[in-house]
Design an enzyme around this catalytic site. Structure first.
Site, mmCIF file in Angstrom:
data_model
loop_
_atom_site.group_PDB
_atom_site.id
_atom_site.type_symbol
_atom_site.label_atom_id
_atom_site.label_comp_id
_atom_site.label_asym_id
_atom_site.label_seq_id
_atom_site.Cartn_x
_atom_site.Cartn_y
_atom_site.Cartn_z
ATOM 1 N N ASP A 34 -2.429 5.364 3.461
ATOM 2 C CA ASP A 34 -2.480 3.831 2.907
ATOM 3 C C ASP A 34 -2.405 2.798 4.064
ATOM 4 O OD1 ASP A 34 -2.465 1.718 0.754
ATOM 5 O OD2 ASP A 34 -0.409 1.459 1.431
ATOM 6 N N ASP A 36 -2.181 -1.204 3.809
ATOM 7 C CA ASP A 36 -1.205 -2.106 3.513
ATOM 8 C C ASP A 36 0.449 -1.847 3.663
ATOM 9 O OD1 ASP A 36 -3.002 -4.631 3.597
ATOM 10 O OD2 ASP A 36 -3.737 -3.291 1.956
ATOM 11 N N LYS A 221 -7.619 7.759 -4.882
ATOM 12 C CA LYS A 221 -7.175 8.462 -3.604
ATOM 13 C C LYS A 221 -6.988 9.831 -3.553
ATOM 14 C CE LYS A 221 -4.631 4.165 -2.431
ATOM 15 N NZ LYS A 221 -3.537 3.592 -1.350
ATOM 16 N N ASP A 244 3.113 3.819 0.423
ATOM 17 C CA ASP A 244 4.609 2.884 0.180
ATOM 18 C C ASP A 244 4.868 2.579 -1.420
ATOM 19 O OD1 ASP A 244 3.747 -0.457 0.065
ATOM 20 O OD2 ASP A 244 2.016 1.288 0.225
ATOM 21 N N SER A 245 3.571 2.808 -2.100
ATOM 22 C CA SER A 245 3.667 2.173 -3.468
ATOM 23 C C SER A 245 3.077 3.323 -4.651
ATOM 24 C CB SER A 245 2.996 0.999 -3.739
ATOM 25 O OG SER A 245 1.640 1.296 -3.535
ATOM 26 N N ASN A 247 0.547 3.534 -6.066
ATOM 27 C CA ASN A 247 -0.880 3.859 -6.201
ATOM 28 C C ASN A 247 -1.183 4.961 -5.174
ATOM 29 O OD1 ASN A 247 -1.145 2.488 -4.101
ATOM 30 N ND2 ASN A 247 -2.751 0.758 -4.906
#
Length: 294
Positions: A34, A36, A221, A244-245, A247
């Site tokens: 990822d 961001d 993804k 980090d999240s 998704n």
């Protein structure tokens, strides 16, 4: 068109096109990150910038040696990724960027951005239709499940194969899940792919909301990981992913070695067991040194 960035890692003028990774003759490893708040810290400290510079140096000097294919798989569009690189001090282009939740796939041979024609044909063949999205959203409104369109410069949308909405939390996890369950049901009924994740205000999203993204069912993804591993013949045990999240979780589950970075969201941490002790680029560099140098 040559992909150029107007700043170097110190914020000064860059002398020319950005460095880019050379594709190994034989791909033995594949890594997916990822962008961001995983690869790139938006409000980076001097220490975090130093870790990013060390990661970029590792990729430039050792990626080919280890047969590493590396790229970003992100909800942001390629245009937005370019802007963030310039603003936040990233200077090295990966082998590929799968942007807008995998609805764009771009490689960078010789530093030049080239959309992948094979991937685009898969999206065209999927039959994705924005009218289907509109019908699904209208039906949800009749069931009192309100979605509101995203107008977020940080994502760089709209894109051809992705339609983004927010769902505002009702303040009760059970009610939220009932509403989002209906979103999943209607997306499936209308032949749409769907991504739902809790928003991360650190990336510019509103608090107390969920991202609700409609896209072709062949995207996402996880499907990007599967497509590229099959294309380059990479075995599952030689794949890594970082996020980090929420998704990112399907991507992390699709590889042999998936890691959340230490700065991950509480939602993601509660749903995935493997969390690096390090944040952002430091987590990637540590994992690469551990797996690739063995």
């Amino acid at each position: 068109m040559t992909d150029t960035l107007p700043f170097d890692t110190t914020g000064g003028p860059a002398p020319g096109p950005p460095p880019h990774l050379r594709l190994p003759e034989a791909v033995g490893w594949a890594a997916f990150s990822d962008f961001d708040e995983t690869y790139l810290a938006h409000a980076a400290t001097p220490g975090q910038r130093a870790h990013l510079a060390a990661l970029e140096e590792f990729l430039l000097t050792e990626a080919v040696e280890h047969g590493l294919l590396f790229g970003w798989v992100t909800g942001s569009s390629l245009a937005s990724v370019r802007e963030k690189m310039a603003r936040c001090g990233a200077r090295v282009l990966p082998h590929f960027v799968a942007g807008a939740l995998g609805t764009e796939l771009t490689f960078f041979p010789d530093g030049v951005a080239r959309p992948d024609p094979e991937w685009r044909q898969l999206l065209l063949d999927s039959g994705f239709d924005r009218d289907r999205v509109t019908k699904a959203v209208d039906r949800l409104a009749r069931h009192r499940v309100e979605l509101f369109p995203q107008n977020a410069p940080h994502t760089g949308n709209p894109t051809e194969f992705l339609v983004n909405y927010y769902f505002r939390s009702l303040g009760d996890p059970r009610r939220d899940e009932q509403s989002l369950g209906l979103v999943r049901d209607l997306a499936r009924e209308h032949g749409l792919g769907l991504n739902i994740s809790r928003c991360n205000p650190a990336t510019g999203d509103p608090a107390d909301c969920y991202d609700v993204d409609f896209l072709p069912p062949v995207c996402g993804k996880r499907n990007v990981v599967r497509h590229l591993c099959a294309r380059f013949g990479v075995a599952p045990e030689r794949t890594l992913a970082f996020g980090d999240s929420g998704n990112d979780l399907e991507m992390l589950a699709a590889v042999g070695h998936g890691y959340l970075v230490a700065n991950c969201t509480p939602e993601a941490r509660s749903r995935f067991p493997q969390v690096s002790p390090h944040p952002h680029a430091q987590a990637l560099l540590t994992a690469f040194r551990h797996h690739l140098r063995r």
